[in-house]
Design an enzyme around this catalytic site. Structure first.
Site, PDB file in Angstrom:
ATOM      1  N   GLU A   1     -10.740  -6.570  -8.592  1.00 20.26           N
ATOM      2  CA  GLU A   1      -9.448  -7.232  -8.509  1.00 20.26           C
ATOM      3  C   GLU A   1      -9.684  -8.739  -8.618  1.00 20.26           C
ATOM      4  O   GLU A   1     -10.492  -9.288  -7.864  1.00 20.26           O
ATOM      5  CB  GLU A   1      -8.770  -6.907  -7.177  1.00 20.26           C
ATOM      6  CG  GLU A   1      -8.470  -5.419  -7.006  1.00 20.26           C
ATOM      7  CD  GLU A   1      -7.939  -5.053  -5.616  1.00 20.26           C
ATOM      8  OE1 GLU A   1      -7.269  -4.017  -5.493  1.00 20.26           O
ATOM      9  OE2 GLU A   1      -8.228  -5.789  -4.638  1.00 20.26           O
TER      10      GLU A   1
ATOM     11  N   TYR B   1     -11.106  -5.845  -4.150  1.00 24.22           N
ATOM     12  CA  TYR B   1     -11.888  -4.611  -4.210  1.00 24.22           C
ATOM     13  C   TYR B   1     -12.724  -4.569  -5.490  1.00 24.22           C
ATOM     14  O   TYR B   1     -12.298  -5.075  -6.539  1.00 24.22           O
ATOM     15  CB  TYR B   1     -10.941  -3.398  -4.203  1.00 24.22           C
ATOM     16  CG  TYR B   1     -10.298  -3.101  -2.869  1.00 24.22           C
ATOM     17  CD1 TYR B   1     -10.121  -4.086  -1.914  1.00 24.22           C
ATOM     18  CD2 TYR B   1      -9.853  -1.816  -2.570  1.00 24.22           C
ATOM     19  CE1 TYR B   1      -9.530  -3.796  -0.694  1.00 24.22           C
ATOM     20  CE2 TYR B   1      -9.251  -1.519  -1.353  1.00 24.22           C
ATOM     21  CZ  TYR B   1      -9.087  -2.509  -0.419  1.00 24.22           C
ATOM     22  OH  TYR B   1      -8.498  -2.224   0.785  1.00 24.22           O
TER      23      TYR B   1
ATOM     24  N   ASP C   1       0.818  -1.220   0.000  1.00 24.54           N
ATOM     25  CA  ASP C   1       0.000   0.000   0.000  1.00 24.54           C
ATOM     26  C   ASP C   1       0.851   1.270   0.000  1.00 24.54           C
ATOM     27  O   ASP C   1       0.433   2.307  -0.494  1.00 24.54           O
ATOM     28  CB  ASP C   1      -0.904   0.038   1.247  1.00 24.54           C
ATOM     29  CG  ASP C   1      -2.012  -0.998   1.177  1.00 24.54           C
ATOM     30  OD1 ASP C   1      -2.276  -1.532   0.083  1.00 24.54           O
ATOM     31  OD2 ASP C   1      -2.622  -1.268   2.231  1.00 24.54           O
TER      32      ASP C   1
END
Ligand SMILES: *[C@@H]1O[C@H](CO)[C@@H](O)[C@H](O)[C@H]1NC(C)=O
Ligand SMILES: *[C@@H]1O[C@H](CO)[C@@H](O)[C@H](O)[C@H]1NC(C)=O
Length: 396
Positions: free
Chosen positions: A375, A353, A87
């Site tokens: 995803e 997601y 991230d």
């Protein structure tokens, strides 16, 4: 149609006329109430928009967003994570654009590049302002405060249907310095009162200072201010398992003008399922009395998709209590009070997601489809970003 065919075959002479008037009254009633009941989603077409590791300077594509535009195009966005799947780290915002309802897509353009930051940009929310025809993209930089500070909320805007983008603007100057990350998903422009025309974006804070927070603009994105919030408990403190910790969110507007926000339940407070909170005042407040837990929407702690279209509420997530697998589409004819039993599996394997959109320019064609970006992988959910076109009426 079936009813009228059968009826006419059996009737003779002048009675046909009066009967057909009666039937057309019955039929028009049936069509208007039953089109929602006839929903039978079919995965109609699917294509991969991004493949991690396969394209140039990007290691991993994650956090897909999808939106319609005022001109009827589709825009897809994702974080292009330059050197790892983490991230944090440096990233691009990747975009592809479709002007033929998702059949073909432009090559990827990188519309924002954060250089080589230790804690670069993160997506984010996309908002369409139909009144001025703009598309606004809100993202954060240094959200995790990893070897950097402070965290900033940033915005870029396109006034030409996603073709070109403005330089980044720092919204922290108006909102104050605070860790805030939009969605991930889309924000809305309110179509109904209260506050018709307002831009409303939901987002969340850091895990300690977590919660769902709204940012609002009443002048097409020129000025932004803080709206309602639903804070975690204990706020600004380290969390434990099962603490109350509202996190990533997707909002929709209902026909009564209320805003309903579907929320990631970060620490599995009360259930392994979604939290739902709503605002009756155009996003100025999120009263805790409006909070409920949707036990039908089991969830492995993830960002999910939601969309309100023609009075039907749609929802996508990897429908599993523990793992990000089984990307599933659900729909509700009762604004989310009940979900239809018949859910549709979009992908059985690893899936993360997701974000939903649709074109809504009044054509019969546009009423039939919704579009899901998610995803998708075989071993890991972040192997690819996939675009799925869903026919709502079983291909009919
Ligand atoms: C954005 O503005 C805030 C508030 O002035 C400031 O602290 C922050 O450094 C700015 N961020 C960037 C990237 O310029
Ligand atoms: C997939 O989702 C459906 C609908 O929620 C559920 O009935 C099924 O058990 C799920 N399967 C897995 C493997 O999670």
């Amino acid at each position: 149609e079936k009813v009228s065919g059968r009826g006419c075959n059996m009737e003779k002479g002048s009675r046909i006329a009066s009967l057909s008037i009666l039937l057309s009254v019955v039929l028009s009633f049936r069509v208007s109430v039953s089109s929602a009941q006839e929903i039978d989603p079919l995965l109609y077409e699917e294509q991969l928009l991004w493949v991690s590791g396969a394209q140039g300077a990007v290691n991993t594509y994650r956090i897909p967003l999808l939106t319609y535009t005022a001109k009827g195009s589709l825009l897809a966005f994702a974080e292009g994570r330059k050197s790892s799947s983490s991230d944090v780290g440096a990233k691009f915002i990747a975009m592809r654009r479709s002007t033929d309802k998702g059949a073909t897509w432009s090559p990827t353009s990188f519309i924002v590049d954060d250089g080589w930051q230790t804690d670069g940009l993160n997506l984010g929310s996309v908002v369409v302002d139909e009144e001025v025809g703009s598309v606004i993209l809100i993202y954060s930089i240094c959200f995790h405060l990893y070897h950097c500070s402070p965290s900033s909320t940033m915005m870029v805007e396109s006034r030409d249907d996603g073709f070109t983008w403005s330089p980044p603007r720092n919204l922290s100057l108006q909102l104050g310095v605070k860790n805030f990350i939009g969605g991930p998903g889309f924000g809305i422009q309110k179509r109904y009162n209260p506050a018709k025309g307002r831009l409303v974006v939901c987002g969340h804070g850091t895990i300690e200072g977590d919660g769902v927070f709204l940012i609002l603009s009443d002048d097409h994105g020129q000025n932004w201010y803080n709206g309602g919030g639903l804070k975690s408990v204990p706020y600004n403190q380290k969390k434990r398992a099962q603490d109350f910790n509202p996190d990533e969110c997707q909002l929709v507007e209902m026909k009564d003008g209320s805003i309903v926000i579907n929320v990631r339940n970060q620490n599995n407070y009360h259930c392994r399922c979604r939290m739902v909170i709503s605002s009756q005042d155009g996003g100025l407040s999120l009263p805790i009395d409006n909070l409920f837990f949707d036990y039908t929407l089991v969830d492995p702690v993830v960002a999910a998709g939601a969309l309100q279209k023609d009075g039907v509420l749609y929802f996508t997530n990897p429908s599993n209590e523990y793992q990000r697998v089984n990307l599933t589409l659900r729909w509700s004819l009762t604004d989310g009070k009940y979900w239809e039993n018949k859910a549709v599996q979009i992908w059985a394997g690893p899936s993360g997601y997701s974000c939903i959109t649709s074109l809504d320019r009044g054509s019969p064609e546009d009423r039939k489809y919704i579009f899901v970006i998610y995803e998708k992988g075989h071993k890991d959910y972040y192997e690819t970003v996939s675009f799925a076109k869903i026919h709502l009426y079983g291909g009919r």
